[in-house]
Scaffold this motif. Sequence first.
Motif, PDB file in Angstrom:
ATOM      1  N   UNK A  95      40.049  13.920  45.920  1.00 43.27           N
ATOM      2  CA  UNK A  95      41.318  13.119  44.873  1.00 43.27           C
ATOM      3  C   UNK A  95      40.859  12.757  43.313  1.00 43.27           C
ATOM      4  N   UNK A  96      40.717  12.607  42.901  1.00 48.30           N
ATOM      5  CA  UNK A  96      41.284  12.323  41.850  1.00 48.30           C
ATOM      6  C   UNK A  96      40.742  10.846  41.237  1.00 48.30           C
ATOM      7  N   UNK A  97      39.881   9.603  40.842  1.00 49.63           N
ATOM      8  CA  UNK A  97      40.206   8.462  40.440  1.00 49.63           C
ATOM      9  C   UNK A  97      41.414   8.060  40.033  1.00 49.63           C
ATOM     10  N   UNK A  98      41.365   6.741  40.645  1.00 45.50           N
ATOM     11  CA  UNK A  98      43.236   6.177  41.228  1.00 45.50           C
ATOM     12  C   UNK A  98      43.906   5.708  40.269  1.00 45.50           C
ATOM     13  N   UNK A  99      42.421   5.502  38.551  1.00 44.00           N
ATOM     14  CA  UNK A  99      42.523   4.863  37.161  1.00 44.00           C
ATOM     15  C   UNK A  99      42.014   5.462  36.311  1.00 44.00           C
ATOM     16  N   UNK A 100      40.708   6.541  36.206  1.00 47.83           N
ATOM     17  CA  UNK A 100      40.085   6.782  35.162  1.00 47.83           C
ATOM     18  C   UNK A 100      41.060   8.159  35.224  1.00 47.83           C
ATOM     19  N   UNK A 101      42.094   7.733  34.216  1.00 50.71           N
ATOM     20  CA  UNK A 101      42.485   9.659  34.600  1.00 50.71           C
ATOM     21  C   UNK A 101      43.837   9.673  33.140  1.00 50.71           C
ATOM     22  N   UNK A 102      44.256  10.649  32.735  1.00 50.38           N
ATOM     23  CA  UNK A 102      44.789  10.414  31.575  1.00 50.38           C
ATOM     24  C   UNK A 102      45.655  11.497  31.439  1.00 50.38           C
ATOM     25  N   UNK A 103      46.634  11.755  31.043  1.00 51.85           N
ATOM     26  CA  UNK A 103      47.545  12.779  30.612  1.00 51.85           C
ATOM     27  C   UNK A 103      47.850  13.754  29.796  1.00 51.85           C
ATOM     28  N   UNK A 104      48.203  15.214  29.064  1.00 51.92           N
ATOM     29  CA  UNK A 104      47.680  15.307  27.832  1.00 51.92           C
ATOM     30  C   UNK A 104      49.009  16.976  27.923  1.00 51.92           C
ATOM     31  N   UNK A 105      49.296  17.106  26.274  1.00 49.78           N
ATOM     32  CA  UNK A 105      50.407  18.358  26.607  1.00 49.78           C
ATOM     33  C   UNK A 105      51.625  17.641  27.205  1.00 49.78           C
ATOM     34  N   UNK A 106      52.383  16.493  27.104  1.00 51.79           N
ATOM     35  CA  UNK A 106      53.557  16.167  27.699  1.00 51.79           C
ATOM     36  C   UNK A 106      54.434  16.157  26.343  1.00 51.79           C
ATOM     37  N   UNK A 107      55.574  16.367  25.614  1.00 48.27           N
ATOM     38  CA  UNK A 107      56.126  16.339  24.869  1.00 48.27           C
ATOM     39  C   UNK A 107      56.368  14.659  24.631  1.00 48.27           C
ATOM     40  N   UNK A 108      57.254  14.089  25.935  1.00 44.59           N
ATOM     41  CA  UNK A 108      58.021  13.037  25.946  1.00 44.59           C
ATOM     42  C   UNK A 108      56.837  11.585  25.653  1.00 44.59           C
ATOM     43  N   UNK A 109      55.062  12.187  26.151  1.00 44.10           N
ATOM     44  CA  UNK A 109      54.042  11.037  25.402  1.00 44.10           C
ATOM     45  C   UNK A 109      53.991  11.337  23.590  1.00 44.10           C
ATOM     46  N   UNK A 110      54.212  11.911  23.078  1.00 44.50           N
ATOM     47  CA  UNK A 110      53.981  12.485  21.450  1.00 44.50           C
ATOM     48  C   UNK A 110      55.165  10.422  21.422  1.00 44.50           C
ATOM     49  N   UNK A 111      54.232   9.844  20.873  1.00 46.41           N
ATOM     50  CA  UNK A 111      54.557   8.649  20.197  1.00 46.41           C
ATOM     51  C   UNK A 111      53.243   8.306  19.320  1.00 46.41           C
ATOM     52  N   UNK A 112      51.826   8.543  18.911  1.00 39.42           N
ATOM     53  CA  UNK A 112      51.188   7.546  18.092  1.00 39.42           C
ATOM     54  C   UNK A 112      51.040   8.864  17.139  1.00 39.42           C
ATOM     55  N   UNK A 113      50.802   8.298  15.946  1.00 41.17           N
ATOM     56  CA  UNK A 113      50.820   8.441  14.953  1.00 41.17           C
ATOM     57  C   UNK A 113      49.229   9.868  14.700  1.00 41.17           C
ATOM     58  N   UNK A 114      49.177  11.078  13.908  1.00 39.51           N
ATOM     59  CA  UNK A 114      48.028  11.934  14.682  1.00 39.51           C
ATOM     60  C   UNK A 114      48.119  13.461  16.210  1.00 39.51           C
ATOM     61  N   UNK A 115      49.387  12.372  16.871  1.00 38.96           N
ATOM     62  CA  UNK A 115      49.534  13.365  17.725  1.00 38.96           C
ATOM     63  C   UNK A 115      49.789  14.890  17.383  1.00 38.96           C
ATOM     64  N   UNK A 116      50.605  15.448  18.351  1.00 39.09           N
ATOM     65  CA  UNK A 116      51.050  16.657  18.605  1.00 39.09           C
ATOM     66  C   UNK A 116      51.284  17.699  19.308  1.00 39.09           C
TER      67      UNK A 116
END
Length: 772
Positions: free
Chosen positions: A196-217
């Motif tokens: 199993x991957x780490x419970x805390x050392x994880x991040x998700x990318x390429x989700x439209x709903x997470x486009x919320x910061x300047x410079x993201x696409x």
Amino acid sequence: MRALLLTLAVLAGGAQAETLTVKDAGSLEAALLQARADKRIRRIELASGRYALTAPIVIDETLSGTGKEPFVLAAAPGAQPVLSGASPLPALRWEQWQHGIWRARLSGTSFQRLWMGQQMLVRARYPNLDPAASGFGGAADATSPERVARWRDPQGAVLHALHGYGWGGLQIPILGKKADGGLDYGPQLANNRVMPPSDKDRWIENVLEELDAPGEWFHDGKQGWLYFKPLAGERPPTRGFRAGTHEALVRIEGRARDVQHVQLRGLQFRDTEPTFLKATEPLLRSDWKFYRAGAVTVENARDVRIADSEFTALGGHAVVVSGRAQRVAVSGNHIHAIGGTAIAFVGRPEAVRSPLFEYHERLELAAIDRTPGPKSDAYPKDSEASDNLIHDIGQIDRQATGVQIAMAARITVDHNSIYRIPRAGINIGDGTWGGHRLTHNDVFDTVRLTGDHGSFNSWGRDRFWHPDRAEMDRRAAAHPELALLDAVEPIVMRRNRWRCDHGWDVDLDDGASNYVIEENLMLAGGLKLREGFQRVVRNNILVNGSFHPHVWFDNGGDVFESNIVMGGHQPVEIKHWGRSVNRNVFASKADLRQARGRGSDADSVAGYPGFAAPAEGDYTVTNAALASHIGFVNFPMDDFGVRPARLKAIALQPAFPVPKQLSSATPLQAAQQLHGLSLKPVETLGEQSAAGLGDKAGLIVLAVEPSSPGAAAGLQPRDVILTSGQQQINDLATLQSLLAAGHSVELTIARNQARVLLHWPRQAAASSPSKP
């Protein structure tokens, strides 16, 4: 198309060699075509500028040179050409969408990287990227049910994480949502130890709903929209965007026969697409899965040189030497800010006798091919990585290293500077087929994100290796020669400088065999030797570090002699001290007494080495009497790392520690008895590593009395009792309380680096490994 033609030399038969100078990608393609047709053309020079390739350059046998006149693709004198894997996007008609986000119509193939001018933008992710932060940059709620519920269609998203035990990195593609609203995951990529991957050392990318910061696409390939949140909140420009197009820039690859005598010089390679989603090939039983492509890939080739170039802003690996290749030199390059590994020498598994591909795979003795060495020539050999400046790599693929060697022979790794990386600086994935020489390297600031390895890390899970320790003990006793069927030539590590503050400076792990480690300067973590055969460690200096022998075989034949150590040995389950552990210098008399009490170091001595100028990195031993007593000989302290002046001027050096006598290790807790079991808590990093644990937790089973309740439950020596349900078991009182209830208790234990369920009292059915 041909911008310039120069006569260089007279070839055999009186023909003249010619050089073509090109100024753009189109004329470069034409020049390559002309060189294939006209054998007088031996050199193509690139003027300054960006060459946005429409396809990777292929240099095959039709472009082969000779020893006297190699085929050269190089920068023109004084020029700075850039080979780029990104292509300009068409004019974009932006419209306001919502929450400060703009969008424009963009159909066609999806891509993973996007630039606005020279600035690389961030694909929509959670948590948001903080360029100033150190560490992995993850969050425990990256895939929480509450967050996932906000996502309409996460197909195409990727979970980036560290391995649950911190041994490396991994990526998991997200296929969409299941009927219950949970995420539908694809297979783990990059890491060959699926857990199993780490419970805390994880991040998700390429989700439209997470486009919320300047410079993201975010690019919606299905609907044909490109979404972007501008850095300054203004309408984005119509032009000036580039998208990733290619994962590779140059392939030096023979087709019908080997390509020969090719050189790449003075070029910059950049802007390739990430390749982590293709890292599906296990490199035998190492902890790695791999993808055989870099910005430059070499295969079916001889006498190739990749020199004096820069590799940066790459999504994947820089240089991959794959399969059949010999006399390939990667030298004088600056490799930095890339997603994957800097330089990899990786053979093909068809060259391996009796290959296995995952830690728990095994072969019975009768099935093992007893012929030494390789089966075919599909592997790199007699090649080198030298004088390369390598740093800030593994920015996407945490299962990355400065120099990777797997299924190869006689690779020289010399005078490289390697630092600021998430994992080991140099990694050798197996014992096939040895003969490597690691010399004069400067490797430090490593293992920044992962754990349980070192600045140097290796395995030797070759054809003789069996994941069950009891079986390995039997094989080691009866057939120690099997370890050298693949590790046929010794691997020599000489006159390197190592520093790892998050593990061991040098870590030889499962089965790594046939090493000679001498005249190395180790600045922090010391040296670890786990199960293996025929390792000779002599004449090294372990500044503020010590010797960590772990779970040796009775007749492994190891030698640890004539070394300077600043702390006492840290053995874990050592019954026999190899061929010789003796004639070493300890900083402390107490550490020397402790070593002798365990049966080693009868002729060792204690005293201060008197280092010459440690603040300046000079650890020359000035106490001549001590050195003479153990046969220690000083070695140069000023010949580590890159030598070319342009690289040496910008290369960093490690922090030089003030030598100190390490305090004697805190006495470990004494073994305690319970129901026929001799138990103690996991207390040290060595005990944690020896048991293959993610942290210091659990109770080690030291011994089991026959016919006792512990034996009836199926427990064995070297097991580690971890949990009962959700209850962590870290001390005897907890276990005793659980068992006192009188009913059946399910225990999760660690055995042979797997999880096994046992029942107390033991149920009639046989136990089986638990699912990760």
